[in-house]
Scaffold this motif. Sequence first.
Motif, PDB file in Angstrom:
ATOM      1  N   GLU A 155       0.809  -1.217   0.000  1.00 28.11           N
ATOM      2  CA  GLU A 155       0.000   0.000   0.000  1.00 28.11           C
ATOM      3  C   GLU A 155       0.844   1.271   0.000  1.00 28.11           C
ATOM      4  N   ARG A 156       2.163   1.150   0.113  1.00 27.98           N
ATOM      5  CA  ARG A 156       3.045   2.323   0.151  1.00 27.98           C
ATOM      6  C   ARG A 156       3.359   2.781  -1.277  1.00 27.98           C
ATOM      7  N   ASN A 157       3.378   4.092  -1.495  1.00 27.68           N
ATOM      8  CA  ASN A 157       3.604   4.644  -2.835  1.00 27.68           C
ATOM      9  C   ASN A 157       5.038   5.109  -3.049  1.00 27.68           C
ATOM     10  N   GLY A 158       5.989   4.475  -2.470  1.00 26.94           N
ATOM     11  CA  GLY A 158       7.386   4.873  -2.613  1.00 26.94           C
ATOM     12  C   GLY A 158       7.972   5.160  -1.250  1.00 26.94           C
ATOM     13  N   GLY A 159       9.242   5.467  -1.221  1.00 28.13           N
ATOM     14  CA  GLY A 159       9.895   5.743   0.057  1.00 28.13           C
ATOM     15  C   GLY A 159       9.989   4.491   0.909  1.00 28.13           C
ATOM     16  N   TYR A 160      10.478   3.410   0.334  1.00 30.92           N
ATOM     17  CA  TYR A 160      10.521   2.134   1.030  1.00 30.92           C
ATOM     18  C   TYR A 160      11.707   2.016   1.978  1.00 30.92           C
ATOM     19  N   THR A 161      12.711   2.874   1.818  1.00 30.63           N
ATOM     20  CA  THR A 161      13.913   2.776   2.643  1.00 30.63           C
ATOM     21  C   THR A 161      14.103   4.051   3.455  1.00 30.63           C
ATOM     22  N   ARG A 162      14.838   3.915   4.542  1.00 28.56           N
ATOM     23  CA  ARG A 162      15.167   5.043   5.417  1.00 28.56           C
ATOM     24  C   ARG A 162      16.661   5.009   5.672  1.00 28.56           C
ATOM     25  N   ILE A 163      17.311   6.177   5.590  1.00 30.91           N
ATOM     26  CA  ILE A 163      18.740   6.285   5.881  1.00 30.91           C
ATOM     27  C   ILE A 163      18.899   7.096   7.161  1.00 30.91           C
ATOM     28  N   ILE A 164      19.543   6.498   8.155  1.00 34.14           N
ATOM     29  CA  ILE A 164      19.793   7.172   9.426  1.00 34.14           C
ATOM     30  C   ILE A 164      21.298   7.290   9.597  1.00 34.14           C
ATOM     31  N   LYS A 165      21.802   8.519   9.708  1.00 29.24           N
ATOM     32  CA  LYS A 165      23.238   8.726   9.880  1.00 29.24           C
ATOM     33  C   LYS A 165      23.639   8.313  11.294  1.00 29.24           C
ATOM     34  N   THR A 166      24.736   7.549  11.381  1.00 28.27           N
ATOM     35  CA  THR A 166      25.146   7.006  12.683  1.00 28.27           C
ATOM     36  C   THR A 166      26.492   7.509  13.169  1.00 28.27           C
ATOM     37  N   GLY A 167      27.089   8.475  12.522  1.00 30.74           N
ATOM     38  CA  GLY A 167      28.353   9.018  13.009  1.00 30.74           C
ATOM     39  C   GLY A 167      29.490   8.729  12.065  1.00 30.74           C
ATOM     40  N   PHE A 168      30.675   8.579  12.640  1.00 31.44           N
ATOM     41  CA  PHE A 168      31.877   8.395  11.831  1.00 31.44           C
ATOM     42  C   PHE A 168      32.565   7.091  12.187  1.00 31.44           C
ATOM     43  N   ARG A 169      33.119   6.430  11.170  1.00 31.58           N
ATOM     44  CA  ARG A 169      33.815   5.166  11.365  1.00 31.58           C
ATOM     45  C   ARG A 169      35.160   5.438  12.018  1.00 31.58           C
ATOM     46  N   PRO A 170      35.549   4.656  13.030  1.00 26.55           N
ATOM     47  CA  PRO A 170      36.795   4.946  13.762  1.00 26.55           C
ATOM     48  C   PRO A 170      38.062   4.880  12.903  1.00 26.55           C
ATOM     49  N   GLY A 171      38.147   3.961  11.963  1.00 29.40           N
ATOM     50  CA  GLY A 171      39.378   3.776  11.215  1.00 29.40           C
ATOM     51  C   GLY A 171      39.713   4.901  10.273  1.00 29.40           C
ATOM     52  N   ASP A 172      38.746   5.316   9.453  1.00 30.21           N
ATOM     53  CA  ASP A 172      39.019   6.322   8.439  1.00 30.21           C
ATOM     54  C   ASP A 172      38.096   7.532   8.522  1.00 30.21           C
ATOM     55  N   ALA A 173      37.300   7.625   9.560  1.00 31.87           N
ATOM     56  CA  ALA A 173      36.376   8.740   9.784  1.00 31.87           C
ATOM     57  C   ALA A 173      35.364   8.897   8.659  1.00 31.87           C
ATOM     58  N   ALA A 174      35.004   7.790   8.012  1.00 32.31           N
ATOM     59  CA  ALA A 174      33.973   7.847   6.974  1.00 32.31           C
ATOM     60  C   ALA A 174      32.618   8.056   7.636  1.00 32.31           C
ATOM     61  N   ASP A 175      31.772   8.832   6.997  1.00 25.65           N
ATOM     62  CA  ASP A 175      30.434   9.112   7.512  1.00 25.65           C
ATOM     63  C   ASP A 175      29.581   7.855   7.315  1.00 25.65           C
TER      64      ASP A 175
END
Length: 173
Positions: A89-109
């Motif tokens: 019944e959903r018309n799109g927007g099936y995924t959600r992106i939640i930012k979780t910070g930075f990776r310890p090794g290379d500081a990737a977002d």
Amino acid sequence: MRHGKKFNHLGRTASHRSALLSNMACSLIEHKRINTTVAKAKALRVYVEPLLTKAKEDTTHNRRIVFSYLQSKEAVTELFRTVAPKIAERNGGYTRIIKTGFRPGDAADTALIELVDFNELYNPNAEEKKTTRRSRRSASTAKVAVEATPAVEEKVEEPKAESTDSTEEKAGE
């Protein structure tokens, strides 16, 4: 020059990029959420949402098209059996992106990408579970508790009656 080239190449060749997105899409469908970088999550969203739209209609043609992208029978089966009915019944927007910070090794977002209908915490349409409260009750639950107490009292009285019979028997002996 990169005039008019809008999608992120992710620093990979075309074949490597398609294999990466295919594998990530299979993992997302099987596990319902994955942790990755923000750039990969945004690229994955563009890749997987048309596949989810195709999965709404279960035809042989759509299954073959989705399989050409995913290359995994298990992922296609999971997509058409469990994911598609929930997003029907959903018309799109099936995924959600939640930012979780930075990776310890290379500081990737980093980010968490998930299927929206499979998260019980954020899903407002999910049925609320009835919970029992052990603290103070409100006036509406107090009325329910008052109606339920006679049944509890009857259960409490029965063992008392048995215990008095046993004491009378002991006194008679």
